[in-house]
Design an enzyme around this catalytic site. Structure first.
Site, PDB file in Angstrom:
ATOM      1  N   LEU A 135       0.785  -1.254  -0.155  1.00  0.00           N
ATOM      2  CA  LEU A 135       0.023   0.036  -0.038  1.00  0.00           C
ATOM      3  C   LEU A 135       0.863   1.257   0.016  1.00  0.00           C
ATOM      4  O   LEU A 135       1.818   1.321   0.774  1.00  0.00           O
ATOM      5  CB  LEU A 135      -0.980   0.038   1.328  1.00  0.00           C
ATOM      6  CG  LEU A 135      -1.926   1.126   1.396  1.00  0.00           C
ATOM      7  CD1 LEU A 135      -3.030   0.953   0.305  1.00  0.00           C
ATOM      8  CD2 LEU A 135      -2.576   1.166   2.730  1.00  0.00           C
ATOM      9  N   ASP A 136       0.590   2.257  -0.798  1.00  0.00           N
ATOM     10  CA  ASP A 136       1.206   3.571  -1.086  1.00  0.00           C
ATOM     11  C   ASP A 136       2.760   3.310  -1.204  1.00  0.00           C
ATOM     12  O   ASP A 136       3.371   4.232  -0.693  1.00  0.00           O
ATOM     13  CB  ASP A 136       0.977   4.289   0.325  1.00  0.00           C
ATOM     14  CG  ASP A 136      -0.499   4.479   0.452  1.00  0.00           C
ATOM     15  OD1 ASP A 136      -1.229   4.375  -0.492  1.00  0.00           O
ATOM     16  OD2 ASP A 136      -1.161   4.865   1.649  1.00  0.00           O
ATOM     17  N   ASP A 137       3.172   2.302  -1.827  1.00  0.00           N
ATOM     18  CA  ASP A 137       4.637   2.003  -1.884  1.00  0.00           C
ATOM     19  C   ASP A 137       5.219   1.973  -3.254  1.00  0.00           C
ATOM     20  O   ASP A 137       6.323   1.676  -3.465  1.00  0.00           O
ATOM     21  CB  ASP A 137       4.990   0.882  -1.159  1.00  0.00           C
ATOM     22  CG  ASP A 137       6.477   0.841  -0.752  1.00  0.00           C
ATOM     23  OD1 ASP A 137       7.127   1.683  -0.452  1.00  0.00           O
ATOM     24  OD2 ASP A 137       6.954  -0.408  -1.428  1.00  0.00           O
TER      25      ASP A 137
END
Lengths: 284, 284, 284, 284
Positions: A227-229
């Site tokens: 996530l969000d990476d």
């Protein structure tokens, strides 16, 4: 708009690469419109984007792959060819917030985004009227804790039926499963409402307010299973002050989100973005 | 420069506060030059900064505390009075990098920073010539893994002897002990070379490069005992691209660090910064 | 949203002003939400904005003028009172470009702009569908070299009938006559697509491209009878490069125009903008 | 630092250009480090910058001109070759303000500016101590209304004696004669303290304050015989508010001037700037 071809290349850095590519294009009388390259010294990687006019180009594009294969093989190239005549097909996912959707649809309508938008998929009905104003089919697939697998199956079915090339998550509030993201690598663009890696995850504006930062940001990135990476395409920030409440941050952030997401989508459509490792090159 | 007084006030928000303060000042014929206030609704806090000309002010400043005490008491104020005639005494700590030091000393030299600088304390000798060019006494106190407690004792001794009011860490590469920071609350200003809370701790430029962010930042904050976690005074960012190596980030970052730190120091000197909780108000 | 009153004051700078205003408000038990003031030393002018909650305010707003008159008279104040309960009525003028209109209407729709929009007036029919999507009556009044006086008479008739308070020129491509602007002083907000005073007049993006500037800008200002010369409310810029054609500038400029105009409109609606001389104060 | 060569090319746009250059370099086994090109469609011009490692390059640089001449002739190229081993010699002109000088000298001292600085020429003595701190010879040549021609003759004599390649006007407050600028075309870099073309000429900060702009700027450009009209290399802006006095603008402007001028100088030194017509290309 000109009828052009764009070649995106990544390979180990070696002498003679530029000469080989330039000669190949010159052989077929290409008029090069843009060429940009980058060497990543740490990764010993050569990355290139070259765009040329197909007017007067002496090679039939159906025969391009066979003609270019020897060069690609010699240098171990990972390469993609993009034709401007072939408009990418973009699906937009939304939830309730419509500020990114209204922005993308207006830009598309004015011709700023050179793509087709065969459908909008939502987990709520709120944005239907807006999508339909622009003549885009709108599908609602509710997502709950229990039906996620099933909902994603329906989504992927729709994407396949509509021959979608890539997806834009325009403040879509559901996390995609790793099965989904694995099936759409480098093809799902998200907007996260913080300056990543700060405030990844939930409620970034609330946390920014709590921490007392003096700038807030937004980040557009390709979605990976973490996530969000994923690889960052674009980021920007705006100044805030002690006078701004969380609601003010949310409002100021909307402008940031729109701008940052629209830049990322445009660059993706212009075939300017090359992902390598967990980074991007965005060619000028 | 005018001879002024500045009052910084924090207290529970209540009606009549502004009237009480304005009347008090008017009683003594104050010519208010600037007044700014802020209510933090979540904390139910009233924060105010008011600056007035002492020319024609009918109260002797030696008697101010006694005269203002009844109002302060009535509203439960936490307050500070600052006189422009009393120049703050600022110590600068440095290590080897001199870019922030050269910037601070030049600004001080041109009158942009209204303070005295009784000394520079360093753990290396590199910046001696620069400090002495500006006529500032330069003390070297080497810091090793083993002598930290002793080194800090020497530092604090020097600070006491020179009647220092606050400290600026101008890329000082040692972490202060919690004893030190506890003894100097809200009085040590640091510059961290990232957009906090992203990349707190060591080697932020390397980590920013590795993550592939599109902007790098710098943050100036008051030092607390938790590393890189104190109240933020100022932040800013600058754009980078895939072409920038870590060395390029370091070089671009130097400009950011200088600008951000110097703003924070100037605002601190102008008594514009009010710390509450782990945040700051920076009055305009 | 709270039910508030906002007082905007301009008058010669004198001692006791703040105390007089604060006392007046305290007398009626006002809960001050925001107060901001500014002294222009050159003009010897005092400018203030104060907003308070009407909940618990012990003076009937119908009686405000009479109650405040003695203070206003004593200090020679030019003052205005604005009630949040009274939503301003904003007319939008457009031509063919719809990017500012779509932005304003969406912000209004989401509640970001606290006003009523009784009508859109255009000199072309292009934006009709968009206005009607948001339920706003759309009037077309063509303007030619010959009918300008008549066209403006029709416009002013419509504005009167709809009780319009102020006008936003959202890339309206006609120059208003000086009779019109004289009749609507400080009440017509324009967006000019350059960083004024650079490139005032026609074709600013073409001239910016020709001059080889590295940034382009947009400026929102009140319209006066001198073209592009009125008091500036807000400006911003964005970076361009040698790669950008005039069309690229136009496209990048659209984002600037939207952001700058919407900020100016919001600040006007929040009664944050005070015009004095040919300048504005925009209170925080 | 690597031992490199950089080729800057401008010529009419034609097919085969890139191939010809790439082949030439490949023939001699060049390891290309950076290559960037630009086509100006209006001017039908091709502009290129290519930098390669001289390690392993199989052509003696003394023989480069003869070897490259046939290609240059065939395509009608205007070209320059720059060797990193040959450090440019930069003269700095100053008057009384030292903020740009202190910045340039510090950057030079830290290795950020890869040049030699054989001398500083001033029309006042104020900056002597600073120049000498960095070991730079400092010459004072007073300039009056009457002795300008003579003063410039002395300046040009010094520049010749010190084999100066280019000049940086670091807030030098005298206008150079057209004889001087004609003798040093594209070789004099100035910093003007406004966002050109706004506020060209005298007292830009005063005029910006008077006009009530919301941003101030700085512009670095090559000097031509028309004042403040030469090809722009770099510009930037910073936000101001109604609270800022002219003195505040001057102070904020100093930071802008330093940053903008230093970027322009660094790009010039990196041979990134190509002037054509009255514009520049700044290669990434």
């Amino acid at each position: 708009m000109k009828n052009t071809a764009t070649l995106l290349i990544a390979c180990p850095d070696r002498k003679g690469l530029v000469a080989a590519i330039a000669n190949f294009l010159y052989t077929y009388n290409a008029n090069i419109l843009h060429a940009d390259q980058h060497q990543d010294d740490d990764a010993e990687l050569f990355l290139m984007r070259v765009e040329w006019d197909l007017e007067g180009f002496a090679l039939d594009m159906g025969a391009f792959d066979a003609a270019f294969a020897p060069i690609a093989e010699r240098f171990g190239m990972d390469w993609k060819l993009k034709l401007s005549a072939r408009r990418p097909r973009m699906a937009i996912f939304v939830s309730k917030y419509d500020h990114c959707l209204v922005d993308l649809l207006h830009r598309w309508h004015t011709g700023e985004l050179a793509c087709d938008i065969p459908l909008v998929i939502a987990n709520h009905d709120d944005c239907r009227r807006l999508a339909e104003f622009y003549g885009i089919p709108f599908y609602v697939i509710p997502v709950t804790r229990d039906n996620k697998q099933d909902a994603e199956a329906q989504q992927r079915q729709l994407l396949a039926e509509h021959h979608v090339d890539f997806i834009v998550l325009a403040r879509y509030m559901q996390v995609l499963s790793s099965e989904f993201t694995a099936a759409w690598p480098k093809r799902v663009i998200n907007i996260h409402h913080s300056f990543l890696p700060a405030f990844d995850g939930a409620k970034p504006y609330h946390r920014a307010h709590e921490r007392g930062v003096k700038l807030i940001g937004a980040t557009s990135h390709y979605v990976t299973e973490v996530l969000d990476d994923g690889p960052i395409i674009e980021q920007d920030v705006t100044r805030i002050s002690h006078r701004d409440t969380v609601d003010d941050l949310i409002q100021k952030g909307r402008d940031l989100e729109r701008i940052v997401l629209s830049r990322a989508v445009r660059w993706h459509l212009d075939h300017r973005v090359l992902v390598y490792g967990n980074k991007t090159v965005v060619f000028d």
